[in-house]
Design a protein around this motif. Sequence first.
Motif, mmCIF file in Angstrom:
data_model
loop_
_atom_site.group_PDB
_atom_site.id
_atom_site.type_symbol
_atom_site.label_atom_id
_atom_site.label_comp_id
_atom_site.label_asym_id
_atom_site.label_seq_id
_atom_site.Cartn_x
_atom_site.Cartn_y
_atom_site.Cartn_z
ATOM 1 N N ALA A 1 45.507 19.115 19.311
ATOM 2 C CA ALA A 1 45.417 18.091 18.277
ATOM 3 C C ALA A 1 46.134 18.516 17.002
ATOM 4 C CB ALA A 1 43.947 17.799 17.968
ATOM 5 N N LEU A 2 46.325 19.820 16.820
ATOM 6 C CA LEU A 2 47.002 20.329 15.627
ATOM 7 C C LEU A 2 48.490 20.541 15.847
ATOM 8 C CD1 LEU A 2 44.407 23.084 14.600
ATOM 9 C CD2 LEU A 2 44.464 20.702 13.883
ATOM 10 N N ALA A 3 48.921 20.460 17.101
ATOM 11 C CA ALA A 3 50.288 20.856 17.449
ATOM 12 C C ALA A 3 51.351 20.013 16.751
ATOM 13 C CB ALA A 3 50.476 20.778 18.961
ATOM 14 N N GLU A 4 51.030 18.757 16.437
ATOM 15 C CA GLU A 4 52.022 17.884 15.814
ATOM 16 C C GLU A 4 52.110 18.070 14.303
ATOM 17 O OE1 GLU A 4 53.992 16.122 17.763
ATOM 18 O OE2 GLU A 4 52.860 17.010 19.423
ATOM 19 N N LEU A 5 51.206 18.845 13.736
ATOM 20 C CA LEU A 5 51.175 19.027 12.285
ATOM 21 C C LEU A 5 51.905 20.307 11.890
ATOM 22 C CD1 LEU A 5 47.431 18.138 11.646
ATOM 23 C CD2 LEU A 5 49.419 16.660 11.330
ATOM 24 N N PRO A 6 52.508 20.317 10.697
ATOM 25 C CA PRO A 6 53.163 21.556 10.242
ATOM 26 C C PRO A 6 52.142 22.661 10.021
ATOM 27 C CG PRO A 6 53.082 19.914 8.482
ATOM 28 C CD PRO A 6 52.641 19.223 9.729
ATOM 29 N N ALA A 7 52.448 23.848 10.534
ATOM 30 C CA ALA A 7 51.537 24.990 10.425
ATOM 31 C C ALA A 7 52.285 26.156 9.781
ATOM 32 C CB ALA A 7 50.995 25.388 11.791
ATOM 33 N N ALA A 8 51.987 26.422 8.535
ATOM 34 C CA ALA A 8 52.680 27.486 7.805
ATOM 35 C C ALA A 8 52.164 28.857 8.221
ATOM 36 C CB ALA A 8 52.487 27.286 6.308
ATOM 37 N N GLN A 9 52.998 29.866 8.025
ATOM 38 C CA GLN A 9 52.605 31.272 8.155
ATOM 39 C C GLN A 9 52.176 31.676 9.563
ATOM 40 O OE1 GLN A 9 52.756 33.668 5.743
ATOM 41 N NE2 GLN A 9 53.536 32.268 4.172
ATOM 42 N N GLN A 10 52.736 31.029 10.583
ATOM 43 C CA GLN A 10 52.418 31.405 11.966
ATOM 44 C C GLN A 10 53.527 32.298 12.539
ATOM 45 O OE1 GLN A 10 49.162 30.164 13.152
ATOM 46 N NE2 GLN A 10 49.412 30.043 10.917
ATOM 47 N N PRO A 11 53.185 33.294 13.345
ATOM 48 C CA PRO A 11 54.207 34.178 13.919
ATOM 49 C C PRO A 11 54.981 33.497 15.037
ATOM 50 C CG PRO A 11 52.054 34.735 14.794
ATOM 51 C CD PRO A 11 51.814 33.675 13.758
ATOM 52 N N GLU A 12 56.135 34.019 15.322
ATOM 53 C CA GLU A 12 56.909 33.594 16.485
ATOM 54 C C GLU A 12 56.567 34.544 17.630
ATOM 55 O OE1 GLU A 12 61.032 33.364 15.530
ATOM 56 O OE2 GLU A 12 60.736 32.003 13.831
ATOM 57 N N TRP A 13 55.680 34.082 18.502
ATOM 58 C CA TRP A 13 55.154 34.955 19.549
ATOM 59 C C TRP A 13 56.190 35.309 20.607
ATOM 60 C CZ3 TRP A 13 51.036 37.340 18.217
ATOM 61 C CH2 TRP A 13 49.992 36.719 17.522
ATOM 62 N N GLY A 14 57.127 34.436 20.839
ATOM 63 C CA GLY A 14 58.161 34.748 21.828
ATOM 64 C C GLY A 14 57.758 34.397 23.249
ATOM 65 N N ASP A 15 56.952 35.212 23.880
ATOM 66 C CA ASP A 15 56.588 35.055 25.288
ATOM 67 C C ASP A 15 55.411 34.087 25.416
ATOM 68 O OD1 ASP A 15 55.705 35.307 27.928
ATOM 69 O OD2 ASP A 15 56.344 37.402 28.044
ATOM 70 N N ALA A 16 55.680 32.854 25.858
ATOM 71 C CA ALA A 16 54.635 31.820 25.941
ATOM 72 C C ALA A 16 53.554 32.180 26.953
ATOM 73 C CB ALA A 16 55.267 30.476 26.301
ATOM 74 N N SER A 17 53.914 32.852 28.024
ATOM 75 C CA SER A 17 52.919 33.184 29.047
ATOM 76 C C SER A 17 51.947 34.245 28.534
ATOM 77 C CB SER A 17 53.607 33.673 30.322
ATOM 78 O OG SER A 17 54.335 34.871 30.084
#
Length: 441
Positions: free
Chosen positions: A4-20
């Motif tokens: 439900a939050l995925a469509e909203l802008p989320a500041a200060q989140q890391p780029e995890w890289g590996d989705a699995s």
Amino acid sequence: MRSALAELPAAQQPEWGDASRLADAVAELRAMPPLVFAGECDLLKQRLAAVSRGEAFLLQGGDCAETFDGITADNVRAKLKTLLQMAVVLTYAASMPVVKVGRLAGQYAKPRSKPSETRDGETLPAFRGDIVNGVEFTEQARTPDPARMVRAYNASAAALNLTRAFVGGGFADLHQVHAWNTDFVRTSPAGQRYERIAGRIDQALRFMRAIDVDSENVRKVELYSSHEALLLDYETALTRVDSRTGAPYDVSGHFLWVGERTRQLDGAHIEFASRIRNPIGVKVGPKTTSDDLIALAEKLDPEREPGRLTFVTRMGAEKIRDGLPPLIEKAMASGLVASWVCDPMHGNTYEAPSGHKTRRFDDVMDEVRGFFEVHRSLGSHPGGLHVELTGDDVTECVGGGDPIAEDGLSRRYETVCDPRLNRTQSLELAFLVAELLETTH
């Protein structure tokens, strides 16, 4: 909830890289038992409702950024000891209960002003706290690793277990805590001016002994956990539906706050905070307008539930006296129900000539004084303090009664992020605030 939050802008989140790897970590967290319970969160909400009514005072303190290596019995004991010592002084001076909340058992994620850091021509991701990556300046350490979220959960569980054992096992006995304060007053250069308050507390305790007051409240305390709800993958994975009420609670901590960098009204962090039933804090700085404040309150606490909402002001010593009054006046005029708490740390940070990030104790104290002055002039309640501190004798903030000079910062500069008050500075702050509380009540 994460979808439900995925469509909203989320500041200060890391780029995890590996989705699995991220999916595996989130799935593991979702299967973990709660770190705290919904009923405990509700009890804290009741305590904070008293703060909002002017019937209690909040003391919230602990590390700027916890580390996995810091979860030892000695470290946790030292932080608790400092918090408890401060609370005894403030309780006596305020003549009201002090709600004790630690920045512990979850404060592993940190917002950063820049997403990357460059040293000697090499650029790597910024350190975002042990829950995301390592502080060492290497490509391996700085690569975000989702498995660290599981390690953060385990570290939080260990810290909570230690905390509950200490506060329930006699460590928090009021007479013992006061004896620690007496030692501070007797031996510290900073403590000698506070003999009057310490002596009056001693008289009160002797009176209690004389009339044979033997209460559980003397030997045990309530202490709650808190952290910034920054890393949404972690917080949403630890959100559970309470079996009693059918309402969602974030069971990673009792009290969660949204920081100055992530409190966008249309952002994912405020949306997340609006959906959980924990007591919630919001950091507000000098750029916060009265309209911003009311909009945040409408989003986070539309029912005006006592104890639900706390505004943590972080203005800076130079701006508190001008920036805070319009916010309080608008809140009072609108009938807003909230606690007002002063964070005197984050608005007073500067870089020393040595390159160390630091804060002046005098600036910290001046912001606290300004906070009290504003509330006193408007007839509102100065509800508490939110302080970055440690129980160790670090050299990270300059000044204080046992002063640390700028050229002495490197002696024990141990923080992985922001500078903290050491034990002596923390206790001095408590005694100085006690003097303000005595003149307020």
